[in-house]
Structures are given as C-alpha cells and as structure tokens.
Scaffold this motif. Sequence first.
Motif, PDB file in Angstrom:
ATOM      1  N   GLN A  46      -6.592  -0.116   2.739  1.00 47.83           N
ATOM      2  CA  GLN A  46      -5.532  -0.075   3.755  1.00 47.83           C
ATOM      3  C   GLN A  46      -4.794  -1.410   3.821  1.00 47.83           C
ATOM      4  O   GLN A  46      -5.386  -2.453   3.651  1.00 47.83           O
ATOM      5  CB  GLN A  46      -6.153   0.246   5.117  1.00 47.83           C
ATOM      6  CG  GLN A  46      -5.153   0.671   6.153  1.00 47.83           C
ATOM      7  CD  GLN A  46      -5.827   1.139   7.421  1.00 47.83           C
ATOM      8  OE1 GLN A  46      -6.965   0.787   7.693  1.00 47.83           O
ATOM      9  NE2 GLN A  46      -5.147   1.960   8.205  1.00 47.83           N
TER      10      GLN A  46
ATOM     11  N   THR B  33       1.757   9.827   4.234  1.00 44.93           N
ATOM     12  CA  THR B  33       1.278   9.490   5.578  1.00 44.93           C
ATOM     13  C   THR B  33       1.470  10.731   6.449  1.00 44.93           C
ATOM     14  O   THR B  33       2.044  10.684   7.533  1.00 44.93           O
ATOM     15  CB  THR B  33       2.034   8.289   6.171  1.00 44.93           C
ATOM     16  OG1 THR B  33       3.447   8.539   6.118  1.00 44.93           O
ATOM     17  CG2 THR B  33       1.708   7.014   5.411  1.00 44.93           C
TER      18      THR B  33
ATOM     19  N   LYS C  23       5.147   8.324  -0.125  1.00 48.28           N
ATOM     20  CA  LYS C  23       5.126   6.943  -0.602  1.00 48.28           C
ATOM     21  C   LYS C  23       5.115   6.833  -2.128  1.00 48.28           C
ATOM     22  O   LYS C  23       5.659   5.893  -2.682  1.00 48.28           O
ATOM     23  CB  LYS C  23       3.907   6.212  -0.025  1.00 48.28           C
ATOM     24  CG  LYS C  23       3.807   6.284   1.495  1.00 48.28           C
ATOM     25  CD  LYS C  23       5.069   5.781   2.171  1.00 48.28           C
ATOM     26  CE  LYS C  23       4.981   5.900   3.686  1.00 48.28           C
ATOM     27  NZ  LYS C  23       6.217   5.453   4.352  1.00 48.28           N
TER      28      LYS C  23
ATOM     29  N   TYR D 221       1.102  10.583  -2.532  1.00 44.28           N
ATOM     30  CA  TYR D 221       0.515   9.642  -1.578  1.00 44.28           C
ATOM     31  C   TYR D 221       1.335   9.718  -0.308  1.00 44.28           C
ATOM     32  O   TYR D 221       2.508   9.341  -0.290  1.00 44.28           O
ATOM     33  CB  TYR D 221       0.537   8.243  -2.189  1.00 44.28           C
ATOM     34  CG  TYR D 221      -0.157   7.165  -1.384  1.00 44.28           C
ATOM     35  CD1 TYR D 221      -1.354   7.412  -0.742  1.00 44.28           C
ATOM     36  CD2 TYR D 221       0.384   5.888  -1.322  1.00 44.28           C
ATOM     37  CE1 TYR D 221      -1.999   6.417  -0.032  1.00 44.28           C
ATOM     38  CE2 TYR D 221      -0.259   4.870  -0.625  1.00 44.28           C
ATOM     39  CZ  TYR D 221      -1.447   5.141   0.026  1.00 44.28           C
ATOM     40  OH  TYR D 221      -2.088   4.138   0.730  1.00 44.28           O
TER      41      TYR D 221
ATOM     42  N   ARG E 280      -2.966   8.199   6.208  1.00 43.41           N
ATOM     43  CA  ARG E 280      -2.764   8.350   4.769  1.00 43.41           C
ATOM     44  C   ARG E 280      -3.506   9.565   4.211  1.00 43.41           C
ATOM     45  O   ARG E 280      -4.550   9.960   4.712  1.00 43.41           O
ATOM     46  CB  ARG E 280      -3.206   7.091   4.033  1.00 43.41           C
ATOM     47  CG  ARG E 280      -2.367   5.856   4.382  1.00 43.41           C
ATOM     48  CD  ARG E 280      -2.918   4.629   3.704  1.00 43.41           C
ATOM     49  NE  ARG E 280      -4.304   4.398   4.097  1.00 43.41           N
ATOM     50  CZ  ARG E 280      -5.197   3.776   3.318  1.00 43.41           C
ATOM     51  NH1 ARG E 280      -4.873   3.365   2.119  1.00 43.41           N
ATOM     52  NH2 ARG E 280      -6.424   3.594   3.769  1.00 43.41           N
TER      53      ARG E 280
ATOM     54  N   ASP F   3      -4.894   5.609  10.844  1.00 43.50           N
ATOM     55  CA  ASP F   3      -4.696   5.724   9.398  1.00 43.50           C
ATOM     56  C   ASP F   3      -4.316   7.167   9.079  1.00 43.50           C
ATOM     57  O   ASP F   3      -5.144   8.072   9.097  1.00 43.50           O
ATOM     58  CB  ASP F   3      -5.987   5.345   8.668  1.00 43.50           C
ATOM     59  CG  ASP F   3      -5.775   5.181   7.167  1.00 43.50           C
ATOM     60  OD1 ASP F   3      -4.700   5.579   6.675  1.00 43.50           O
ATOM     61  OD2 ASP F   3      -6.681   4.662   6.487  1.00 43.50           O
TER      62      ASP F   3
ATOM     63  N   ASN G 220       0.813  -1.197   0.000  1.00 36.66           N
ATOM     64  CA  ASN G 220       0.000   0.000   0.000  1.00 36.66           C
ATOM     65  C   ASN G 220       0.855   1.260   0.000  1.00 36.66           C
ATOM     66  O   ASN G 220       0.345   2.347  -0.227  1.00 36.66           O
ATOM     67  CB  ASN G 220      -0.923   0.015   1.224  1.00 36.66           C
ATOM     68  CG  ASN G 220      -1.977  -1.070   1.137  1.00 36.66           C
ATOM     69  OD1 ASN G 220      -2.415  -1.425   0.051  1.00 36.66           O
ATOM     70  ND2 ASN G 220      -2.376  -1.604   2.274  1.00 36.66           N
ATOM     71  N   ASP G 221       2.147   1.102   0.301  1.00 35.36           N
ATOM     72  CA  ASP G 221       3.038   2.251   0.318  1.00 35.36           C
ATOM     73  C   ASP G 221       3.489   2.647  -1.084  1.00 35.36           C
ATOM     74  O   ASP G 221       4.223   3.607  -1.250  1.00 35.36           O
ATOM     75  CB  ASP G 221       4.269   1.961   1.185  1.00 35.36           C
ATOM     76  CG  ASP G 221       3.904   1.896   2.659  1.00 35.36           C
ATOM     77  OD1 ASP G 221       2.797   2.345   2.999  1.00 35.36           O
ATOM     78  OD2 ASP G 221       4.716   1.395   3.439  1.00 35.36           O
TER      79      ASP G 221
END
Length: 217
Positions: A217, A92, A70, A90, A177, A175, A37-38
């Motif tokens: 996720q 975090t 990411k 993208y 993100r 989360d 997902n990264d």
Amino acid sequence: MFIWKQLRIPLLAFTCCGVMLVLTRVILLPKTDKSDNDSLIFTNEVPLPQWHLTKNHSLPEPEKIYPELKAQQYYQYSKNQLLLDIEMRYMTEGDVPKLIKELTSVSSSATVRQREGIGYYGVGVEGERAYLSACINPRGKTTFTNQQFNENRFFYETRPLHILSWLLGQAQLQDRRCLWTHLSIPLKNSSPEDAYQVLENAWVSWYQWWRSRFPNQ
C-alpha cells in the motif's frame, strides 16, 4: 457509578495516547506519495501450470473516464488448442457485477460460488464463452459482490493492529484496492459446467500466484 469511576482514568489515558499518536503521525511523519501504487506494473510472464502463454499486452482504455481503474493487462494462454483469455485490472473498486457491466461486453448475470481457502467468485456464460470473475483483495479472501468486498474490508480495517499501523503512518486506514480478474474460454462442444471446471482449476493457480504478489500500500 463506582465501575465508571474505576474505568474513567484508563479510558482517558487510552484516549490521550491515541490523540498523541495521531498528532505524532501528522506532525512528525512526512506524507508519502501513494501515486506510485496507482500504476501497478503487471509482469510480462505469469506462470500457469499446464498452460502456455501466447499473448500479453495492455488492454485498451475504456471509452469513458474511469478513475477507479489504475492499470490493466491482457494475458492469453493455450492448452490442447484451447485458448484461455485473462483480463487483469488494478482497481479501487470491488463491485465485480458492476465492473463486468461497465468494462466488459458481458451482459449476462453470474452465479456466485465459493471455494474453501480462496473465497467467492462468479461464473457465467455469455454467447459461446464461459467466464469466471472475482476480486483478489490485499487482505482476506476473494470477493464478487460489493457486500462481500465491503465486509472483507471492514473485518480487516477494524483490527487493532491495522489501526495501530495507520496511527504510525505505515498503512492507510481504508484500502479499496482490488485485483479484478476476469477469465474466459470458448464453450465449443463442452457444457457450461465442464467449462467452469477448467476455469476454476486455472483460477486457483492464478489466485495463488497473485495473492502473494499483491502490491504494498
């Protein structure tokens, strides 16, 4: 005292159930690798009504190591000889003013606005360009400031269904993100407000397309 005696057994039962669920998750359910997902792969073509895609490529890596970053992609669209640049990252991290300062050449402060049904975003002018910047969250509305980002997270992460999904190993408890979106156009002979209107109209369609495609996720 009488009320406490009545509630003690249900509370103990609830606590025991919670402990058992956590133990089940830790012992029986395998740990999943979240590394995939990264590396969100941005699609090559994102439809944007009334605009024509002219460029699409990866953004250069930042000069310093930025672990919260990411994946990233650059898109350029044209309409009536007007070029719209869109940078997608993208992250975090959801402190958009900080991200603008550290990962773009923009140094001016943005004005925070809110749109019904979408959320918060920031608009501003840097040199001869107007920009719009916001964080698309996995749940809830868009945010701009770090406080908005954290409040949105807290609202959804403390919901009983989300906590239950975490206990069952179906989601992460926290989360952080964010699909950080940064749009900009040249001012040319238009006023900042006219440029903001163009950006806001494009932003609505852009948000709607990505919101339904936020990575699992």
